[in-house]
Motif scaffolding. Structure first.
Motif, short mmCIF file in Angstrom:
data_model
loop_
_atom_site.label_atom_id
_atom_site.label_comp_id
_atom_site.label_asym_id
_atom_site.label_seq_id
_atom_site.Cartn_x
_atom_site.Cartn_y
_atom_site.Cartn_z
N ARG A 233 0.83 -1.20 0.00
CA ARG A 233 0.00 0.00 0.00
C ARG A 233 0.87 1.26 0.00
O ARG A 233 0.52 2.27 -0.62
CB ARG A 233 -0.96 0.00 1.19
N HIS A 234 1.99 1.20 0.69
CA HIS A 234 2.92 2.33 0.67
C HIS A 234 3.43 2.58 -0.75
O HIS A 234 3.67 3.72 -1.15
CB HIS A 234 4.09 2.06 1.61
N LEU A 235 3.57 1.51 -1.52
CA LEU A 235 4.03 1.61 -2.91
C LEU A 235 2.89 1.88 -3.89
O LEU A 235 3.08 1.84 -5.10
CB LEU A 235 4.74 0.31 -3.30
N LYS A 236 1.69 2.13 -3.37
CA LYS A 236 0.51 2.39 -4.20
C LYS A 236 0.07 1.18 -5.01
O LYS A 236 -0.65 1.33 -6.00
CB LYS A 236 0.77 3.57 -5.15
N LEU A 237 0.49 -0.01 -4.61
CA LEU A 237 0.02 -1.24 -5.26
C LEU A 237 -1.24 -1.71 -4.54
O LEU A 237 -1.30 -2.79 -3.95
CB LEU A 237 1.12 -2.31 -5.23
N ASN A 238 -2.26 -0.86 -4.59
CA ASN A 238 -3.45 -1.08 -3.77
C ASN A 238 -4.27 -2.29 -4.22
O ASN A 238 -4.86 -2.98 -3.39
CB ASN A 238 -4.32 0.18 -3.77
N LYS A 239 -4.32 -2.54 -5.50
CA LYS A 239 -5.10 -3.68 -5.99
C LYS A 239 -4.53 -4.99 -5.47
O LYS A 239 -5.26 -5.84 -4.92
CB LYS A 239 -5.11 -3.69 -7.51
N GLN A 240 -3.21 -5.17 -5.62
CA GLN A 240 -2.58 -6.40 -5.15
C GLN A 240 -2.64 -6.50 -3.62
O GLN A 240 -2.85 -7.58 -3.07
CB GLN A 240 -1.12 -6.46 -5.62
N ALA A 241 -2.48 -5.36 -2.95
CA ALA A 241 -2.54 -5.36 -1.49
C ALA A 241 -3.91 -5.81 -1.00
O ALA A 241 -4.02 -6.62 -0.08
CB ALA A 241 -2.22 -3.96 -0.96
N GLU A 242 -4.96 -5.31 -1.63
CA GLU A 242 -6.30 -5.68 -1.20
C GLU A 242 -6.61 -7.14 -1.52
O GLU A 242 -7.29 -7.82 -0.75
CB GLU A 242 -7.34 -4.78 -1.85
N GLN A 243 -6.08 -7.64 -2.64
CA GLN A 243 -6.28 -9.05 -2.97
C GLN A 243 -5.67 -9.95 -1.90
O GLN A 243 -6.29 -10.91 -1.44
CB GLN A 243 -5.64 -9.36 -4.33
N ILE A 244 -4.43 -9.64 -1.52
CA ILE A 244 -3.75 -10.45 -0.52
C ILE A 244 -4.44 -10.33 0.83
O ILE A 244 -4.68 -11.32 1.53
CB ILE A 244 -2.26 -10.04 -0.41
N HIS A 245 -4.80 -9.10 1.21
CA HIS A 245 -5.45 -8.88 2.49
C HIS A 245 -6.77 -9.64 2.58
O HIS A 245 -7.07 -10.30 3.58
CB HIS A 245 -5.68 -7.38 2.69
N SER A 246 -7.56 -9.57 1.52
CA SER A 246 -8.85 -10.27 1.51
C SER A 246 -8.66 -11.78 1.59
O SER A 246 -9.43 -12.47 2.27
CB SER A 246 -9.63 -9.91 0.24
N ALA A 247 -7.63 -12.29 0.90
CA ALA A 247 -7.38 -13.73 0.93
C ALA A 247 -7.01 -14.19 2.34
O ALA A 247 -7.45 -15.25 2.80
CB ALA A 247 -6.26 -14.08 -0.04
N ILE A 248 -6.21 -13.39 3.05
CA ILE A 248 -5.83 -13.73 4.43
C ILE A 248 -7.06 -13.70 5.34
O ILE A 248 -7.31 -14.64 6.11
CB ILE A 248 -4.77 -12.74 4.95
N ILE A 249 -7.84 -12.62 5.24
CA ILE A 249 -9.03 -12.47 6.08
C ILE A 249 -10.02 -13.61 5.84
O ILE A 249 -10.56 -14.20 6.77
CB ILE A 249 -9.71 -11.11 5.81
N ASN A 250 -10.24 -13.94 4.58
CA ASN A 250 -11.20 -15.00 4.24
C ASN A 250 -10.73 -16.37 4.72
O ASN A 250 -11.53 -17.19 5.17
CB ASN A 250 -11.44 -15.02 2.73
N THR A 251 -9.43 -16.62 4.61
CA THR A 251 -8.90 -17.91 5.07
C THR A 251 -9.10 -18.08 6.57
O THR A 251 -9.54 -19.14 7.04
CB THR A 251 -7.39 -18.02 4.73
#
Length: 389
Positions: A343-361
């Motif tokens: 997110r600091h690097l403005k890679l928000n799409k990839q960051a949200e994908q990873i975050h959602s995958a962790i939360i869902n798991t």
């Protein structure tokens, strides 16, 4: 819910240089791997040193190749980043076996320069021998790289039951001075003295960051944590700086809370707080307390912010030498810290994908490591996250 939580994570300091922001935007649209510094750390961390060199693990989208063999937290990060189509060119640096006189610690000057050059990094847990006279590894990083603010989001995870269901707060800790200035000496035999340093420059800097963070992330309140009723000069100066900055942000509610009362209020009702800013020692204590409210340090990300746009994300839990190499470690904290880095690097799409995958798991509950009440190995937990990607 996952998307909401993702937006609550660290985005970027708006005080970062425009050059870094431009570079970050270029990263998000380029297939060129991002150069980032990697500190594997101690315990489970150093296993990455060999695992990155042995078995290929290809990215089908970019052709980026990470090499993995043994199971450890950084191997997990590489696997998940690869599955999310994030290409990182890791510049690895390790804890030395000898003290580097240029840093007065086991961290070499070259490793510090790597962070200064790359502007971004990810760090595993580092252990400093207690009472051996060596400068703390974490203190060395913070002081030499001028990482003035430690940002740690603490929020309840959907589907993971703790005593509280509504925790959603941010601790922002001044990172360079206070009781952790490293200034101690023996006055006479049997009497030692530790000096607490509070400066206007450092206090204004972290207060400005806290209020700006609150404004840019839609937060409503900032609480300055202190003990100025006893330490009137040092904590008094810190509060004075927070008061001055608060006047610039009339739209944000501002309060001052004594540290011991803050601890009691957090345990009684953490929903009373939003963003908390505080000197170094208090931040160390309060951030761990907040982590306990949501399940522990194994679920809590962290990122250190420095001047000129530098960001060093880190897992703040211990090095766990007792389970190193046993395929038992919970990589969640390091993965979520990696999300903060993205997110600091403005890679928000990839960051949200990873975050959602962790939360869902974690929410599904089928694959959880032992510290989360499950029986899954690190490998099984990681595969479940990647499946959600």
């Amino acid at each position: 819910m996952a998307a909401f939580l993702a937006r609550r994570l660290l985005g970027t300091s708006t005080s970062s240089s425009s050059a870094l922001i431009s570079a970050a935007r270029a990263f998000s649209s380029s297939t060129t791997p991002i150069k980032a510094t990697l500190f594997p750390g101690d315990g489970i961390g150093p296993e990455i040193a060999e695992s990155v060199k042995q078995v290929p693990f290809p990215n089908p989208h970019h052709g980026f190749v990470a090499k993995v063999d043994k199971v450890c937290s950084f191997m997990v990060v590489i696997q998940v980043f690869t599955a999310a189509d994030v290409a990182i060119d890791w510049d690895e640096h390790y804890v030395s076996t000898e003290v580097d006189p240029r840093t007065n610690s086991f961290l070499t000057w070259e490793s510090l320069q790597s962070v200064l050059d790359n502007k971004v990094g990810l760090k595993g847990p580092m252990a400093t021998p207690i009472g051996k006279g060596h400068r703390s590894l974490n203190l060395t990083l913070r002081k030499e790289l001028n990482l003035y603010a430690n940002v740690r989001p603490c929020y309840s995870l959907p589907g993971y039951k703790t005593r509280y269901d509504d925790v959603d707060l941010i601790t922002i800790r001044e990172n360079t001075e206070g009781e952790y200035s490293g200034l101690e000496h023996q006055v006479v035999k049997g009497v030692v003295e530790s000096i607490k340093i509070i400066t206007r420059k450092a206090s204004m800097r972290v207060a400005e960051y806290a209020f700006l963070y609150a404004k840019t992330h839609g937060r409503k309140k900032v609480s300055a944590i202190h003990k100025a009723n006893i330490m009137q000069k040092t904590d008094g100066l810190f509060l004075q700086c927070c008061d001055e900055v608060a006047e610039k942000y009339p739209e944000i509610e501002y309060e001052k809370v004594v540290i011991d009362n803050c601890c009691m209020m957090l345990v009684k009702n953490p929903a009373l707080f939003d963003v908390l800013v505080m000197p170094n020692l208090y931040g160390d204590i309060i951030s761990d307390l907040c982590a306990g409210l949501v399940g522990g340090l194994g679920l809590t990300p962290s990122c250190n912010i420095g001047e000129d746009g530098i960001a060093l994300a880190e897992a703040v839990h211990g090095s766990a030498p007792d389970i190193a190499g046993k395929n038992l470690a919970n990589p969640t904290a390091l993965l979520l810290s990696g999300v903060m880095m993205l997110r600091h690097l403005k890679l928000n799409k990839q960051a949200e994908q990873i975050h959602s995958a962790i939360i869902n798991t974690i929410a599904e509950g089928k694959y959880r490591t032992a510290d989360l009440g499950g029986t899954s190995t690190t490998t099984e937990f990681t595969k479940a996250i990647c499946d959600h990607l």
